[in-house]
Design an enzyme around this catalytic site. Structure first.
Site, mmCIF file in Angstrom:
data_model
loop_
_atom_site.group_PDB
_atom_site.id
_atom_site.type_symbol
_atom_site.label_atom_id
_atom_site.label_comp_id
_atom_site.label_asym_id
_atom_site.label_seq_id
_atom_site.Cartn_x
_atom_site.Cartn_y
_atom_site.Cartn_z
ATOM 1 N N CYS A 1 -19.037 14.733 -21.896
ATOM 2 C CA CYS A 1 -19.880 16.018 -21.956
ATOM 3 C C CYS A 1 -18.896 17.284 -21.392
ATOM 4 O O CYS A 1 -19.122 18.396 -21.943
ATOM 5 C CB CYS A 1 -21.181 16.047 -21.264
ATOM 6 S SG CYS A 1 -22.390 14.689 -21.701
ATOM 7 N N HIS B 1 -28.165 12.622 -26.546
ATOM 8 C CA HIS B 1 -27.097 13.085 -27.272
ATOM 9 C C HIS B 1 -26.234 11.675 -27.502
ATOM 10 O O HIS B 1 -26.381 10.681 -26.706
ATOM 11 C CB HIS B 1 -26.195 13.917 -26.158
ATOM 12 C CG HIS B 1 -26.343 15.278 -26.348
ATOM 13 N ND1 HIS B 1 -26.207 15.977 -25.086
ATOM 14 C CD2 HIS B 1 -26.946 16.029 -27.232
ATOM 15 C CE1 HIS B 1 -26.674 17.120 -25.407
ATOM 16 N NE2 HIS B 1 -26.790 17.248 -26.398
HETATM 17 N N1 ARG Z 1 -27.877 19.722 -19.132
HETATM 18 C C1 ARG Z 1 -27.215 19.424 -20.106
HETATM 19 C C2 ARG Z 1 -28.393 19.563 -21.479
HETATM 20 O O1 ARG Z 1 -29.209 19.157 -21.294
HETATM 21 C C3 ARG Z 1 -26.473 18.327 -20.303
HETATM 22 C C4 ARG Z 1 -25.499 18.176 -21.573
HETATM 23 C C5 ARG Z 1 -24.827 17.131 -21.879
HETATM 24 N N2 ARG Z 1 -23.881 17.050 -22.590
HETATM 25 C C6 ARG Z 1 -23.517 16.200 -23.521
HETATM 26 N N3 ARG Z 1 -22.527 16.074 -24.509
HETATM 27 N N4 ARG Z 1 -24.100 14.660 -23.623
HETATM 28 O O2 ARG Z 1 -28.000 20.072 -22.522
#
Ligand code: ARG
Length: 279
Positions: free
Chosen positions: A271, A178
Site C-alpha cells: 500500500c 482492497h
Molecule cells: N487507511 C487507508 C484507507 O482505508 C489504507 C489504505 C491502504 N491501501 C491499500 N492499497 N490497501 O484507505
C-alpha cells in the site's frame, strides 16, 4: 472513448516506485475495519518502518523511488498505491476515492502526475476507483477487485481504455477491502492469495487463470499478500514465514519489514508503494 494502443503479451516491468514519507501520517477517522481511533499509530515507529521499507527497496532491491510530499490534511496519502493505476508509456488512470476523507488526496496526485509528464485519465463521475489498491496491470490483462472501494463501472472503463480484458473479482470481507490486501501477483501467472477474501466465483476465476499459492488466515491477517514484488525480489511484512518459505522455494529473494503502525490503518508494504512501469 479513445482506446490506448497497449496490450499484447509484454510483461509489465517496474521501472520506478512512488512513495510518500509519513510526515503527516496519522489515524484521524475510521474508514476500514482495521482503523480504530482508540489505536492510533506511534508516529516515530511509523517513520522507522517506512524508512526501513524505503532503504530495502532503494539499496537492496535497487529500484529507484520517486517521492511525493504528504499534504497536511491527508493522513492516508502515504498509501500511494491508491493514487491511481499506472499504465505503460507514462499514463495513469487516477483514483476517485470512495470516501471523502481520502478524496482530498486526488488533486495532489493529479498535479504530481501532470507535472511529471504523465498522460492522465479520469474515471467517469460517480465511479469509485482506488488505483493499484484494487487493480493490477499484468500486461495482457487487468485483474481488479470491486465492491468495497472500487465500483464495477471502473473495470469496464479500464477495459475500454486499454482494450484488455479485466478479470473482476468480488471482495466479500471488510477486512480485505482492497485487492492488494488479499491478492499478490508474483510475475508470470504465479499469484499468492487469500481465498476467504473472495466470493466462490472469484476464487474459481483465480484458480482458472493463475498458478496459485494459498495464504493462511494467520498470515493474511499479517498482510502477507500486501508485499512489494520487483523482479525476483519480494519485500513483505514481517511475521509471515509460510509464505516466505513458498516464495523462496520459487526462487525469490525475500526481505521482511515490520509494518505494525501501518497495519493499524489497514495497510502494509504494497500500500505504501505505487508501481511506475517501463514504457
Ligand atoms: N487507511 C487507508 C484507507 O482505508 C489504507 C489504505 C491502504 N491501501 C491499500 N492499497 N490497501 O484507505
Amino acid at each position: 472513448m479513445q482506446t490506448l494502443p497497449i496490450g499484447g503479451t509484454n510483461k509489465p516491468r517496474v521501472a520506478q516506485l512512488l512513495m510518500c514519507a509519513p510526515s503527516a501520517y496519522d489515524l484521524l477517522y475510521e474508514i476500514n475495519a482495521w482503523m480504530h481511533l482508540s489505536n492510533r499509530p506511534d508516529k516515530r515507529l511509523a517513520w522507522q518502518q517506512w524508512r526501513q521499507l524505503y532503504q530495502i527497496l532503494t539499496e537492496q532491491v535497487g529500484v529507484p523511488v520517486e517521492l511525493i510530499e504528504q499534504a497536511q490534511e491527508a493522513p492516508d496519502m502515504v498509501f500511494t498505491a491508491n493514487a491511481g493505476l499506472p499504465l505503460p508509456g507514462k499514463r495513469i488512470v487516477l483514483s476517485r476515492f470512495r470516501h471523502p476523507e481520502r478524496q482530498v488526496e486526488e488533486p495532489y496526485f493529479e498535479q504530481f502526475f501532470r507535472a511529471h509528464g504523465f498522460e492522465v485519465y479520469l474515471m467517469p463521475p460517480d465511479c469509485a476507483f482506488e488505483g493499484e489498491g484494487d487493480a493490477f496491470y499484468l500486461g495482457d490483462l487487468i485483474v481488479a477487485g470491486y465492491r468495497k472501494r472500487t465500483d464495477i463501472c471502473a473495470h469496464r472503463y479500464l477495459s475500454e481504455l486499454t482494450g484488455l480484458e479485466t478479470l473482476s473479482l468480488e471482495l466479500v470481507d471488510d477486512r480485505w477491502y482492497h485487492l492488494d490486501t488479499c491478492f499478490l501477483p508474483l510475475g508470470g501467472r504465479l499469484v499468492a492469495y487469500y481465498p476467504e477474501a473472495f466470493d466462490w466465483y472469484a476464487r474459481r476465476v483465480i484458480e482458472q487463470h493463475f498458478e496459485t499459492i494459498p495464504v493462511s488466515p494467520e498470515e493474511a491477517l499479517r498482510f502477507a499478500c500486501n508485499s512489494v514484488v520487483v523482479g525476483k525480489h519480494v519485500v513483505m511484512p514481517a511475521g509471515c514465514p509460510i509464505l516466505r518459505f513458498y516464495l523462496e522455494e520459487h526462487g525469490y529473494t525475500v526481505y521482511e519489514v515490520p509494518m505494525s503502525e501501518f497495519i493499524k490503518s489497514g495497510g502494509a508494504c504494497k500500500c505504501l508503494v505505487l508501481y511506475l512501469l517501463e514504457d
